[in-house]
Motif scaffolding. Structure first.
Motif, PDB file in Angstrom:
ATOM      1  N   GLN A  34      -4.990   1.313 -10.903  1.00 20.26           N
ATOM      2  CA  GLN A  34      -5.499   0.364  -9.911  1.00 20.26           C
ATOM      3  C   GLN A  34      -5.186   0.887  -8.524  1.00 20.26           C
ATOM      4  O   GLN A  34      -4.317   1.734  -8.339  1.00 20.26           O
ATOM      5  CB  GLN A  34      -4.862  -1.009 -10.109  1.00 20.26           C
ATOM      6  CG  GLN A  34      -3.346  -0.980  -9.977  1.00 20.26           C
ATOM      7  CD  GLN A  34      -2.740  -2.367 -10.085  1.00 20.26           C
ATOM      8  OE1 GLN A  34      -3.032  -3.086 -11.033  1.00 20.26           O
ATOM      9  NE2 GLN A  34      -1.925  -2.735  -9.127  1.00 20.26           N
ATOM     10  N   MET A  35      -5.901   0.355  -7.537  1.00 14.71           N
ATOM     11  CA  MET A  35      -5.659   0.786  -6.165  1.00 14.71           C
ATOM     12  C   MET A  35      -4.317   0.254  -5.678  1.00 14.71           C
ATOM     13  O   MET A  35      -3.920  -0.847  -6.041  1.00 14.71           O
ATOM     14  CB  MET A  35      -6.758   0.257  -5.237  1.00 14.71           C
ATOM     15  CG  MET A  35      -8.116   0.855  -5.489  1.00 14.71           C
ATOM     16  SD  MET A  35      -9.294   0.310  -4.223  1.00 14.71           S
ATOM     17  CE  MET A  35      -9.992  -1.132  -4.985  1.00 14.71           C
ATOM     18  N   THR A  36      -3.654   1.026  -4.844  1.00 12.94           N
ATOM     19  CA  THR A  36      -2.482   0.500  -4.141  1.00 12.94           C
ATOM     20  C   THR A  36      -3.023  -0.446  -3.045  1.00 12.94           C
ATOM     21  O   THR A  36      -4.217  -0.407  -2.717  1.00 12.94           O
ATOM     22  CB  THR A  36      -1.672   1.634  -3.483  1.00 12.94           C
ATOM     23  OG1 THR A  36      -2.468   2.213  -2.442  1.00 12.94           O
ATOM     24  CG2 THR A  36      -1.283   2.718  -4.503  1.00 12.94           C
ATOM     25  N   PRO A  37      -2.164  -1.300  -2.473  1.00  7.05           N
ATOM     26  CA  PRO A  37      -2.669  -2.241  -1.453  1.00  7.05           C
ATOM     27  C   PRO A  37      -3.369  -1.557  -0.270  1.00  7.05           C
ATOM     28  O   PRO A  37      -4.425  -2.034   0.178  1.00  7.05           O
ATOM     29  CB  PRO A  37      -1.397  -2.970  -1.005  1.00  7.05           C
ATOM     30  CG  PRO A  37      -0.522  -2.948  -2.228  1.00  7.05           C
ATOM     31  CD  PRO A  37      -0.771  -1.604  -2.855  1.00  7.05           C
ATOM     32  N   ILE A  38      -2.840  -0.433   0.212  1.00  9.09           N
ATOM     33  CA  ILE A  38      -3.505   0.209   1.364  1.00  9.09           C
ATOM     34  C   ILE A  38      -4.854   0.786   0.930  1.00  9.09           C
ATOM     35  O   ILE A  38      -5.825   0.774   1.702  1.00  9.09           O
ATOM     36  CB  ILE A  38      -2.607   1.291   2.049  1.00  9.09           C
ATOM     37  CG1 ILE A  38      -3.225   1.785   3.359  1.00  9.09           C
ATOM     38  CG2 ILE A  38      -2.340   2.480   1.144  1.00  9.09           C
ATOM     39  CD1 ILE A  38      -3.287   0.798   4.470  1.00  9.09           C
ATOM     40  N   GLN A  55      -2.470   1.590   8.663  1.00  9.76           N
ATOM     41  CA  GLN A  55      -1.023   1.712   8.757  1.00  9.76           C
ATOM     42  C   GLN A  55      -0.365   1.199   7.493  1.00  9.76           C
ATOM     43  O   GLN A  55      -0.617   0.074   7.053  1.00  9.76           O
ATOM     44  CB  GLN A  55      -0.518   0.912   9.946  1.00  9.76           C
ATOM     45  CG  GLN A  55       0.960   1.089  10.197  1.00  9.76           C
ATOM     46  CD  GLN A  55       1.615  -0.165  10.714  1.00  9.76           C
ATOM     47  OE1 GLN A  55       0.967  -1.047  11.255  1.00  9.76           O
ATOM     48  NE2 GLN A  55       2.920  -0.248  10.526  1.00  9.76           N
ATOM     49  N   ALA A  56       0.466   2.028   6.900  1.00 10.02           N
ATOM     50  CA  ALA A  56       1.263   1.601   5.750  1.00 10.02           C
ATOM     51  C   ALA A  56       2.401   2.584   5.600  1.00 10.02           C
ATOM     52  O   ALA A  56       2.316   3.734   6.037  1.00 10.02           O
ATOM     53  CB  ALA A  56       0.422   1.570   4.485  1.00 10.02           C
ATOM     54  N   ALA A 194       2.281   5.742   9.709  1.00  8.86           N
ATOM     55  CA  ALA A 194       3.287   4.867   9.089  1.00  8.86           C
ATOM     56  C   ALA A 194       3.705   3.790  10.078  1.00  8.86           C
ATOM     57  O   ALA A 194       4.093   2.693   9.687  1.00  8.86           O
ATOM     58  CB  ALA A 194       4.485   5.679   8.626  1.00  8.86           C
ATOM     59  N   THR A 195       3.636   4.127  11.386  1.00  7.86           N
ATOM     60  CA  THR A 195       3.957   3.149  12.422  1.00  7.86           C
ATOM     61  C   THR A 195       2.794   3.113  13.415  1.00  7.86           C
ATOM     62  O   THR A 195       1.881   3.942  13.345  1.00  7.86           O
ATOM     63  CB  THR A 195       5.244   3.528  13.176  1.00  7.86           C
ATOM     64  OG1 THR A 195       5.035   4.786  13.836  1.00  7.86           O
ATOM     65  CG2 THR A 195       6.432   3.639  12.213  1.00  7.86           C
ATOM     66  N   TYR A 196       2.867   2.177  14.327  1.00  7.52           N
ATOM     67  CA  TYR A 196       1.690   1.895  15.120  1.00  7.52           C
ATOM     68  C   TYR A 196       2.057   1.696  16.589  1.00  7.52           C
ATOM     69  O   TYR A 196       1.791   0.654  17.174  1.00  7.52           O
ATOM     70  CB  TYR A 196       1.090   0.619  14.529  1.00  7.52           C
ATOM     71  CG  TYR A 196      -0.350   0.372  14.842  1.00  7.52           C
ATOM     72  CD1 TYR A 196      -1.266   1.396  14.843  1.00  7.52           C
ATOM     73  CD2 TYR A 196      -0.798  -0.910  15.119  1.00  7.52           C
ATOM     74  CE1 TYR A 196      -2.586   1.156  15.119  1.00  7.52           C
ATOM     75  CE2 TYR A 196      -2.117  -1.166  15.397  1.00  7.52           C
ATOM     76  CZ  TYR A 196      -3.002  -0.130  15.395  1.00  7.52           C
ATOM     77  OH  TYR A 196      -4.312  -0.379  15.667  1.00  7.52           O
ATOM     78  N   PRO A 197       2.716   2.670  17.198  1.00  9.01           N
ATOM     79  CA  PRO A 197       3.117   2.529  18.600  1.00  9.01           C
ATOM     80  C   PRO A 197       1.922   2.674  19.553  1.00  9.01           C
ATOM     81  O   PRO A 197       0.816   3.004  19.117  1.00  9.01           O
ATOM     82  CB  PRO A 197       4.103   3.684  18.796  1.00  9.01           C
ATOM     83  CG  PRO A 197       3.705   4.709  17.797  1.00  9.01           C
ATOM     84  CD  PRO A 197       3.078   3.979  16.641  1.00  9.01           C
ATOM     85  N   VAL A 214      -6.518  -1.673   9.604  1.00 11.78           N
ATOM     86  CA  VAL A 214      -5.945  -2.103   8.334  1.00 11.78           C
ATOM     87  C   VAL A 214      -4.441  -1.926   8.423  1.00 11.78           C
ATOM     88  O   VAL A 214      -3.955  -0.799   8.524  1.00 11.78           O
ATOM     89  CB  VAL A 214      -6.486  -1.223   7.182  1.00 11.78           C
ATOM     90  CG1 VAL A 214      -5.834  -1.606   5.876  1.00 11.78           C
ATOM     91  CG2 VAL A 214      -7.995  -1.338   7.094  1.00 11.78           C
ATOM     92  N   LYS A 215      -3.734  -3.033   8.472  1.00 10.53           N
ATOM     93  CA  LYS A 215      -2.272  -2.931   8.598  1.00 10.53           C
ATOM     94  C   LYS A 215      -1.636  -3.654   7.434  1.00 10.53           C
ATOM     95  O   LYS A 215      -2.038  -4.754   7.093  1.00 10.53           O
ATOM     96  CB  LYS A 215      -1.794  -3.633   9.860  1.00 10.53           C
ATOM     97  CG  LYS A 215      -2.136  -2.937  11.142  1.00 10.53           C
ATOM     98  CD  LYS A 215      -1.309  -3.553  12.247  1.00 10.53           C
ATOM     99  CE  LYS A 215      -1.849  -3.169  13.603  1.00 10.53           C
ATOM    100  NZ  LYS A 215      -0.997  -3.708  14.663  1.00 10.53           N
ATOM    101  N   LEU A 216      -0.633  -3.032   6.859  1.00  7.37           N
ATOM    102  CA  LEU A 216       0.077  -3.694   5.778  1.00  7.37           C
ATOM    103  C   LEU A 216       1.500  -3.991   6.204  1.00  7.37           C
ATOM    104  O   LEU A 216       2.157  -3.171   6.841  1.00  7.37           O
ATOM    105  CB  LEU A 216       0.103  -2.818   4.527  1.00  7.37           C
ATOM    106  CG  LEU A 216      -1.237  -2.666   3.820  1.00  7.37           C
ATOM    107  CD1 LEU A 216      -1.026  -2.054   2.457  1.00  7.37           C
ATOM    108  CD2 LEU A 216      -1.956  -3.997   3.666  1.00  7.37           C
ATOM    109  N   ALA A 217       1.965  -5.144   5.855  1.00  4.35           N
ATOM    110  CA  ALA A 217       3.339  -5.534   6.187  1.00  4.35           C
ATOM    111  C   ALA A 217       4.312  -4.631   5.440  1.00  4.35           C
ATOM    112  O   ALA A 217       3.936  -3.947   4.485  1.00  4.35           O
ATOM    113  CB  ALA A 217       3.567  -6.984   5.809  1.00  4.35           C
ATOM    114  N   GLU A 218       5.545  -4.605   5.884  1.00  8.68           N
ATOM    115  CA  GLU A 218       6.568  -3.774   5.253  1.00  8.68           C
ATOM    116  C   GLU A 218       6.628  -3.995   3.732  1.00  8.68           C
ATOM    117  O   GLU A 218       6.694  -3.073   2.955  1.00  8.68           O
ATOM    118  CB  GLU A 218       7.951  -4.055   5.861  1.00  8.68           C
ATOM    119  CG  GLU A 218       8.476  -2.956   6.771  1.00  8.68           C
ATOM    120  CD  GLU A 218       8.104  -1.544   6.348  1.00  8.68           C
ATOM    121  OE1 GLU A 218       8.662  -1.077   5.333  1.00  8.68           O
ATOM    122  OE2 GLU A 218       7.266  -0.889   7.005  1.00  8.68           O
TER     123      GLU A 218
END
Ligand code: ADP
Ligand code: MG
Length: 220
Positions: A34-38, A55-56, A194-197, A214-218
């Motif tokens: 199955q796909m990962t969330p990102i 971002q993930a 991985a981060t979004y500065p 597309v941003k995923l929470a920690e």
């Protein structure tokens, strides 16, 4: 009695994506059930041709999230560089190359080469002379090849900036800008981080076209 694996959670099945039967079969062979969330968040947009800022965290499966779209954009019969993936380090570029190779097994004869600094020029020049569909490399060395015209990007349709935050931290902003200057304006651009500065945001606003974020929470 046969054991059945549980069905993937809603929206997480690769089968729901516009991928060829050969690609789906290859994913199954790789054990990608199955796909990962990102991937679930990115792939429908990227396969529809959208530019993306994704971002993930590390280890979340970002490589396949850009590799499947770049492979979908490829015409294997056109023997020219159609995708370029920029990575911050040689080690990462080699990992990305391996993952794209695994995912590309569904198609015959897709040639992927790695061009990084720290490696001698001669074998790189020889591989480029033979031709390739996909190039993965670090910005400095890609720029060297563009400068000596051993690499041309006129046929490029997909540009990936992988680990964009790290590339900027390492001082690659100018090199990235120059490389992008060699890319056709008409292209799909996928930016992963991985981060979004702020500086990543600035890079995205300069080089992406109406990007989807597309941003995923920690925790996911
Ligand atoms: P990231 O770039 O986000 O750090 P990677 O793309 O390197 O993550 O993926 C991490 C690992 O997960 C790799 O070994 C990859 O082969 C594996 N992987 C990626 N997607 C899937 C999936 N859908 N199912 C199972 N394994 C996967
Ligand atoms: Mg990665």
């Amino acid at each position: 009695m046969t054991e059945r694996s549980p069905a993937p959670p809603a929206g997480r099945a690769f089968q729901d994506l516009p991928l060829s039967p050969a690609v789906l079969e290859n994913l199954q062979r790789l054990g990608y059930e199955q796909m990962t969330p990102i991937q679930a968040a990115s792939l429908p947009l990227a396969l529809a041709g959208k530019d993306l800022i994704a971002q993930a965290k590390t280890g979340s499966g970002k490589t396949a999230a850009f590799a499947l779209p770049l492979l979908a954009n490829l015409n294997p019969r056109h023997f020219a560089v159609q995708s370029l993936v920029l990575c911050p380090t040689r080690e990462l570029a080699e990992q990305v190359t391996q993952e794209i190779r695994r995912l590309a097994r569904a198609e015959e004869n897709i040639k992927i080469i790695t061009l990084c600094g720290g490696a001698t020029m001669r074998p790189q020049l020889a591989s480029l002379a033979h031709g390739a569909h996909v190039v993965v490399g670090t910005p400095g060395r890609i720029l060297d090849h563009l400068a000596r015209a051993s690499l041309a990007l006129d046929a490029l349709n997909t540009l990936v900036l992988d680990e964009a935050d790290r590339m900027l931290d390492m001082g690659f902003a100018d090199d990235i800008a120059t490389v992008i200057g060699h890319c056709p304006k008409q292209r799909q651009t996928l930016l992963f981080s991985a981060t979004y500065p702020d500086d990543v945001m600035k890079l995205a606003s300069r080089y992406l076209r109406e990007p989807q974020e597309v941003k995923l929470a920690e925790r996911h």
